[in-house]
Design a protein around this motif. Structure first.
Motif, PDB file in Angstrom:
ATOM      1  N   GLY B  87       4.450 -21.431  11.202  1.00 35.53           N
ATOM      2  CA  GLY B  87       5.096 -22.495  11.994  1.00 35.53           C
ATOM      3  C   GLY B  87       4.121 -23.205  12.900  1.00 35.53           C
ATOM      4  N   LYS B  89       1.211 -25.637  13.365  1.00 36.53           N
ATOM      5  CA  LYS B  89       0.508 -26.678  12.612  1.00 36.53           C
ATOM      6  C   LYS B  89      -0.983 -26.598  12.917  1.00 36.53           C
ATOM      7  N   LYS B 213       4.818 -26.886  13.569  1.00 34.55           N
ATOM      8  CA  LYS B 213       5.140 -27.745  12.423  1.00 34.55           C
ATOM      9  C   LYS B 213       6.458 -28.469  12.676  1.00 34.55           C
ATOM     10  N   HIS B 214       7.430 -27.700  13.179  1.00 33.82           N
ATOM     11  CA  HIS B 214       8.735 -28.284  13.486  1.00 33.82           C
ATOM     12  C   HIS B 214       9.188 -27.748  14.841  1.00 33.82           C
ATOM     13  N   ASP B 217      10.401 -24.248  14.993  1.00 34.54           N
ATOM     14  CA  ASP B 217       9.462 -23.121  14.889  1.00 34.54           C
ATOM     15  C   ASP B 217       9.073 -22.561  16.254  1.00 34.54           C
TER      16      ASP B 217
END
Lengths: 227, 378
Positions: B87, B89, B213-214, B217
């Motif tokens: 998760g 990035k 990433k989101h 996460d």
């Protein structure tokens, strides 16, 4: 047989309690008729203003009744009494009690404003009543710019704008010189008194006694009639 | 009711002197309240200015960190471990420290030194002059143009000075959204140069900045970082933590809180007293209205309208005066921290409601008690 505008019977009113109790009205009964100018006279402290207040729904008596259109006004709650005063009774206070920061016309319009008449319409109507009392040209002035007699006339215009059945005047000449006082009462007698209205005046000014239809004399809270 | 409210309005404003005094009292109270809380909000906002300026969504730090300026170094493996969390990035190191700049007159001036990741330059400032790529030049630093930069003397591209006995050359002038709270200049450089120039303990990573990433996460990243024995906070959580520290672990919160309370009390007393005086002076008129035939409900409506109108107008005036003074102060003193935000406007609005309610209560109680009979008696 004249029609009674207001009928009071057995009025008792005292102030204070215990040893400090003062009896202001002692079993007072009277009738004021439509088309009549009734004087209540007497020395200071005799109970005249108290009687006027009880008759007009301002001061609750300890006993007795006041009938207006055959209904005892003292059976009404405070808001109903307020509406009754607004619609049926016109007041001219001893000290006028004009609103110093409102124009003459706005002062006169107050009862109509309280009756939810739109502001501008109330002012237009007020100007008509100012014309009746001879003060149309003074409509935009503040009360402080008026003489005592003119202020009294404004107070009268305010009292009659609701077209009340009963016009109550408390010592209307107390703050005026002799001629002005006579002029005012003469004006009320000849221009405002009619068969649908009763005028009740409390006074001890003998110079205006001649305008009365009937005079009641008060002393120590008791009332005596005299011609 | 419209005519009655107009009557109430005329009674309220027709005596301009008294109305001005009434408005002045309320406006002064609101001014005091907004001014004091603007200082508090400004200080709190600037206390976490670095978090805002860097702008990373997630910050990893030692759990003992209480405010952004006093970080505890973390070992390099924390950076590697964070990068391996699903998760994430990317994750980069950030260095935050204080160095001593030797001024031409021999005086030493402390400066905040921020070292951003060498490869990504994540968290770098916006540039006013110069190119950010020049940060890779020898001894290159970027000075932040804020209220404190004059403390370094005349700084421009090409300026040179000593920082902790190391040679520094200014290669750019940058800008950040907020200046710091401590009143010292800020210098940006690369992470590696920062840890070279500033004396450090064994561990040098102040924070690990994480880009998830989101957004979904973040919770998992926080759990995994906690398992490592460290703390991961979102930007908002970190700002809140810093604000909480200054509010409750220093005397600032209690002192400004007391000042706010005093301004509230002054506000209520001044405006309540002024409105009460207004009611007393108009008591005879209210009594006359009662005698003529106004109902209690209408009378209450008049007083509520008068108190509400005066309070809201005073609120507008107070906020206007305060905002103007703060705006002028910011023009004259760029380091001035006072800020008017929805929060202190909201608190001031609550105050004005309290003022209106208390004034109305006093007014209504007094007016309902007056007997029209008193008007007859003169």
């Amino acid at each position: 047989m004249p029609t009674a505008a207001i009928q009071a019977s057995g009025l008792v009113k005292w102030f204070g309690e215990g040893e400090a109790r003062t009896l202001a009205l002692n079993q007072v009964s009277l009738e004021a008729y439509l088309g009549e100018m009734l004087y209540i006279v007497g020395p200071s402290g005799s109970g005249k203003t108290t009687l006027l207040s009880v008759l007009s729904g301002i001061l609750r008596p300890n006993a007795g009744s006041v009938l207006l259109e055959k209904n005892d006004i003292w059976q009404l709650d405070s808001d109903e009494l307020a509406l009754l005063r607004l619609n049926k009774i016109g007041f001219v206070f001893q000290d006028y009690h004009l609103f110093p920061r409102l124009s003459t016309a706005e002062n006169v319009a107050i009862p109509l404003i309280l009756r939810r008449v739109p502001w501008e319409a109330a002012l237009e109507e007020a100007k008509k009543y100012l014309e009746i009392v001879g003060l149309k040209a003074r409509a935009e002035l503040l009360p402080v710019k008026l003489s005592g007699g003119e202020q009294q006339r404004v107070a009268i215009a305010r009292a009659i704008i609701s077209q009340p059945d009963i016009l109550i005047m408390d010592e209307p000449t107390a703050s005026l010189d002799g001629d002005t006082g006579r002029d005012i009462v003469s004006f009320v007698r000849h221009k405002l008194l009619n068969q649908n209205r009763s005028v009740v005046i409390v006074t001890h000014d003998e110079r205006i006694y001649e305008f009365a239809d009937r005079t009641l004399e008060m002393e120590d809270g008791r009332l005596d009639g005299r011609e | 009711m419209k005519g009655i409210l107009k009557l109430a309005f005329k009674l309220l404003v027709s005596d301009k002197t008294k109305f001005t005094a009434l408005l002045g009292g309320i406006a002064f109270s609101i001014f005091l309240m907004v001014f004091v809380t603007s200082m508090l909000i400004g200080v709190l906002n600037h206390s976490s200015s670095m978090v805002t300026n860097i702008g990373a969504p997630v910050w990893v730090m030692d759990p003992s960190v209480q405010n952004v300026a006093t970080s505890l170094g973390m070992p390099d493996y924390v950076l590697d471990a964070v990068r391996s969390i699903p998760g994430v990035k990317f994750a980069v190191p950030l260095y935050v420290g204080v160095g001593l700049v030797k001024l031409p007159n021999g005086v030493y001036q402390p400066a905040t030194v921020i070292g951003v990741d060498d490869s990504s330059l994540f968290g770098r400032p916006g540039m006013l002059a110069g190119n950010i790529q020049n940060i890779y030049a020898t001894d290159a630093y970027i000075a932040i143009q804020d209220a404190d930069i004059p403390k370094l003397g005349r700084i421009e591209i090409g300026s040179e000075f000593e920082l902790n006995d190391n040679h520094v050359k200014i290669v750019g002038i940058g800008k950040t959204p907020l200046s710091g709270i401590f009143g010292i200049p800020t210098l940006y450089t690369t992470y590696q140069r920062a840890i070279r120039d500033i004396p450090n303990p064994r561990y040098t990573i102040s924070y690990v900045l994480v880009e998830p990433k989101h957004a979904g996460d973040i919770a998992q990243i926080q759990r995994r970082v906690r398992a490592l024995g460290y703390l991961a906070l979102t930007l908002q959580q970190f700002k809140r933590k810093v604000s909480t520290f200054y509010l409750f672990s220093t005397g600032m919160g209690i002192n400004i809180g007391l000042m706010t309370l005093i301004s509230v009390l002054i506000g209520i007393v001044v405006s309540g007293q002024t409105f009460y005086t207004f009611v007393l002076e108009n008591l005879e008129r209210y009594g006359a209205l009662k005698a003529i035939g106004i109902t209690s409900r209408e009378l209450i409506g008049m007083i509520l309208f008068q108190a509400g109108f005066a309070s809201l107008t005073g609120f507008g005036l107070g906020v206007g005066i305060c905002s103007t003074i703060i705006a002028i102060a910011k023009l004259r003193m760029p380091s001035y921290v006072g800020m008017v935000m929805y929060a202190n406007l909201g608190v001031a609005f609550l105050l004005v409601l309290v003022i209106a309610a208390s004034s109305s209560y006093i007014g209504i109680r007094t007016v309902l008690r007056i007997e029209p009979f008193d008007i007859f008696r003169g």
